[in-house]
Write an enzyme that holds these catalytic residues in place. Structure first.
Site, mmCIF file in Angstrom:
data_model
loop_
_atom_site.group_PDB
_atom_site.id
_atom_site.type_symbol
_atom_site.label_atom_id
_atom_site.label_comp_id
_atom_site.label_asym_id
_atom_site.label_seq_id
_atom_site.Cartn_x
_atom_site.Cartn_y
_atom_site.Cartn_z
ATOM 1 N N HIS A 301 -0.337 88.578 56.597
ATOM 2 C CA HIS A 301 0.698 87.817 55.910
ATOM 3 C C HIS A 301 2.050 88.093 56.572
ATOM 4 O O HIS A 301 2.510 89.232 56.589
ATOM 5 C CB HIS A 301 0.760 88.201 54.429
ATOM 6 N N PHE A 475 2.182 93.953 56.094
ATOM 7 C CA PHE A 475 1.205 95.048 56.198
ATOM 8 C C PHE A 475 -0.136 94.723 55.525
ATOM 9 O O PHE A 475 -0.698 95.552 54.821
ATOM 10 C CB PHE A 475 1.758 96.364 55.636
ATOM 11 N N HIS A 476 -0.657 93.505 55.778
ATOM 12 C CA HIS A 476 -1.933 93.103 55.179
ATOM 13 C C HIS A 476 -2.957 92.690 56.239
ATOM 14 O O HIS A 476 -3.592 91.643 56.105
ATOM 15 C CB HIS A 476 -1.730 91.924 54.220
ATOM 16 N N PRO A 477 -3.187 93.460 57.297
ATOM 17 C CA PRO A 477 -4.162 93.021 58.301
ATOM 18 C C PRO A 477 -5.594 93.083 57.767
ATOM 19 O O PRO A 477 -5.986 94.054 57.119
ATOM 20 C CB PRO A 477 -3.964 94.018 59.445
#
Length: 538
Positions: A301, A475-477
Site C-alpha cells: 500500500h 509497510f504492508h508488503p
C-alpha cells in the site's frame, strides 16, 4: 557445524505468524517445537510505549534496516522498508491498528485457490478465536482471546472535524471497520492493553515460553533450508543457521514452517535453491526446484501524504513544540497511559471509493493531527494535519530477489509503485477526493491550506506526478510466495500453504496472500497462522 537437535516442528521467524504458530503447536505436549528468530528479545522499552515506533523503526536493535531499489514511479526515490527484527516481528514496531479487511478479499482468495475454507464466512470465526474485543462477544467479535483490541485513549478536535468533513462528501461515520465492509470513517481500534502496545510476543509467545516443549533461539540467522531428495521428490529436512559465532543445523521430524515475512521468506527459499532457476544460476546457487513465483507478486500500500496547514486549533506540532509541552505529554502517559504518547501512528481512519465504478471502498485514509517532511524528521513548526490516502488494491506488482548467495546480504526489493495506468489514475482521484474533504464546511473554520503536494498540481497527469513525489510505503508488503492452484505456475504454495515441489515445508506469513487485503495487514497475517495451526493440530 553443530546440531541444535531434532524437533517435530521448526518455525523460522518469531514475528506475527511465528508467535501464533509457536503458541498453538506447543499446546500439544507431544510436539517438540523450535522457534528461530534473527532478532533479540522484546525487552526494549520503546517497543511497549505506543509512540516508541519512532525509535524502533530505523533502529538495528528492532529493524532489518531494509531499503527499496530506486523506484521510477517515485521519481527515482528509494524508501526505507521497515521489517521487525525482534521477538514479535512487525507487531513490535507497527501501527497497532486492528483491521481485517473486506469480505470480498477473502472470497477472492477462495476463488483463486479453489478452496472455500478461505471465504470470509469461514475465516471470520478464526479472527474471533484469538480476539479479546473491548466490546465483548457479539456476531463479529470475540472476547477472552490473546489479542486485545481497544479504543484509543485520545481525542483531537481537528480529527473530529475531518470526520465531519468526510461525511459531507459521502464518507459516513461508522462504529466498526471489521464487519466485512469497512466503508466509512471512525477512530481506529488498536492492539493495546490500557495504553501499552500489545505485540504477539507478549500475547502468544510469553505464555508458550513456559512450556517445556518449546525451544526459542534468538539472535540466530537462518542461512538456508536443508532440502534433500526423498522417495517421492524433494523433502525439507530442517534448517541451517548461525548464531553467536557458531553454525548449527536442526532437523524437523514433521515440518518446517517458514514465517520470516514477505521479504525474508522468499529470500530464504531462493538461498535454498527454491526459486526462478535462471536467477539462482546467476548467483551460483543450484536450483533444486524451479519455482518462478518465489519473490514475485510483491504488493504494498503506497500512502500519499497530503499536509494541510490550519489555524485556531491544537495539533501535535504545537503541543510538543517546547520542553514544557513535551514534559506535560510525558507526565500524562506516565500517570494515565493516555495522551500523545499512547497514540498509534495514525488515529482516524476512513474508507472510500475513488469513483463509482468501484464495487467496494478502494481507498484508506490514515489521518494524523501532526505533520513532518518524512518519517524520522522533526514536526513542522506550524499547526497542521496529515491526511494519508492509499490505494487498497494496487495493480502494480514488484518483486524481492536475492542480491547474492550471501545470506547476510539484503535482498533487492523492487515494489514498482505506480507502474500501471490504473494505479496512477486512482492516485490522482484520491488526491482530488482529499481536497474535496479539506474544502468541506466542517473544516472551514480552521482555514486549511494545502502544503503538500501543493495546489499547483491540478490535472490528472500532474496529480499522478505529485503522487510519485509524496508517496511512501505504509509497510504492508505481501504476496511474494502466493498461494494458488496446482496449475498456476506462479503459485508458490497450495491453499494449505505447502510449498509446491517440496514435501514437509510450508510458508505461513503475509507472503502467501495472492492479493493484498483492503486494509492493514497484521491481523490477517495472524488469522493465516491460526488457520494453518488448527489444520496441523487436526
Amino acid at each position: 557445524m553443530e546440531s541444535a537437535g531434532e524437533y517435530d516442528y521448526i518455525i523460522i521467524g518469531a514475528g506475527t505468524a511465528g508467535c501464533v504458530l509457536a503458541n498453538r503447536l506447543t499446546r500439544n505436549k507431544d510436539f517438540q517445537v523450535l522457534l528461530i528468530e534473527a532478532g533479540g528479545r522484546d525487552d526494549y522499552v520503546w517497543i511497549h510505549i505506543p509512540v516508541g515506533y519512532l525509535y524502533c523503526i530505523g533502529n538495528p536493535r528492532t529493524d532489518w534496516l531494509l531499503k527499496t531499489e530506486p523506484d521510477p514511479g517515485l521519481a527515482g526515490r528509494a524508501l526505507i522498508y521497515p521489517r521487525g527484527k525482534v521477538l514479535g516481528g512487525c507487531s513490535s514496531i507497527n501501527g497497532m491498528i486492528y483491521m481485517r479487511g473486506q469480505r470480498s478479499d477473502y472470497d477472492r482468495w477462495a476463488d483463486i485457490t479453489g478452496d472455500a475454507s478461505w471465504r470470509w464466512d469461514n475465516v471470520l470465526p478464526i479472527f474471533m478465536k484469538s480476539e479479546d474485543h473491548h466490546g465483548g462477544v457479539n456476531a463479529i467479535h470475540g472476547a477472552g482471546g490473546e489479542w486485545r483490541v481497544e479504543r484509543q485513549r485520545l481525542s483531537w478536535e481537528i480529527l473530529d472535524a475531518f470526520r465531519d468533513a468526510a461525511e459531507h462528501v459521502g464518507i459516513m461515520k461508522v462504529d466498526d471497520f471489521n464487519g466485512g465492509d469497512n466503508a466509512g470513517s471512525a477512530y481506529f481500534e488498536v492492539n493495546q492493553r490500557r495504553g501499552i502496545r500489545l505485540n504477539t510476543a507478549k500475547a502468544f509467545l510469553r505464555p508458550a515460553s513456559r512450556r517445556t516443549n518449546l525451544t526459542i533461539m534468538t539472535g540466530c540467522h537462518v542461512e538456508k533450508l536443508l532440502v534433500e531428495e526423498g522417495a517421492n521428490g524433494k523433502v525439507c529436512r530442517g534448517v541451517q543457521f548461525s548464531g553467536g559465532g557458531r553454525m548449527f543445523t536442526a532437523t524437523a521430524r514433521r515440518e518446517t514452517l517458514l514465517s520470516a515475512g514477505a521479504v525474508n521468506s522468499p529470500q530464504i527459499l531462493q538461498l535454498s535453491g527454491i526459486g526462478p532457476a535462471a536467477m539462482l544460476h546467476q548467483h551460483g546457487i543450484e536450483p533444486l526446484v524451479d519455482a518462478p513465483g518465489v519473490g514475485e507478486n510483491l504488493q504494498d500500500h503506497l500512502q500519499l501524504r497530503m499536509v494541510f496547514k490550519v489555524k485556531g486549533v491544537k495539533t501535535l506540532n504545537t503541543t510538543a513544540a517546547n520542553w514544557f509541552g513535551k514534559m506535560r505529554i510525558g507526565l500524562q502517559y506516565a500517570l494515565f497511559q493516555s495522551g500523545p504518547m499512547s497514540m498509534a501512528p495514525s488515529q482516524l481512519g476512513a474508507f472510500a471509493r475513488s469513483d463509482d465504478s468501484q464495487a467496494t471502498a478502494n481507498l484508506e485514509y490514515h489521518v494524523q493531527p501532526l505533520s513532518l517532511e518524512k518519517f524520522g524528521d522533526p514536526l513542522h513548526s506550524f499547526p497542521a494535519f496529515t491526511a494519508s490516502v492509499c490505494n487498497l488494491r494496487p495493480t502494480s506488482r514488484g518483486h524481492v530477489r536475492i542480491a547474492s548467495n550471501n545470506s547476510f546480504a539484503p535482498p533487492k526489493i523492487t515494489p514498482n509503485y505506480l507502474s500501471t495506468a490504473q494505479d496512477r489514475k486512482v492516485a490522482a482521484q484520491s488526491l482530488q477526493l482529499t481536497r474535496r474533504i479539506a474544502a468541506a464546511p466542517a473544516l472551514a473554520r480552521y482555514q486549511p491550506e494545502e502544503f503538500k503536494p501543493g495546489i499547483h498540481y491540478r490535472t490528472e497527469e500532474e496529480l499522478a506526478e505529485a503522487a510519485g513525489l509524496i508517496g511512501t510505503t505504509i509497510f504492508h508488503p505481501v504476496g511474494t510466495c502466493k498461494m494458488g492452484r496446482a496449475e498456476d505456475p506462479m503459485a508458490v504454495v497450495d491453499s494449505d500453504l505447502r510449498v509446491k515441489g517440496v514435501d514437509r515445508l510450508r510458508v505461513v506469513d503475509a507472503s502467501v496472500m495472492p492479493f493484498i487485503t483492503s486494509g492493514n495487514t497484521n491481523s490477517p497475517t495472524m488469522m493465516i497462522a491460526e488457520k494453518i495451526a488448527a489444520q496441523i493440530m487436526a
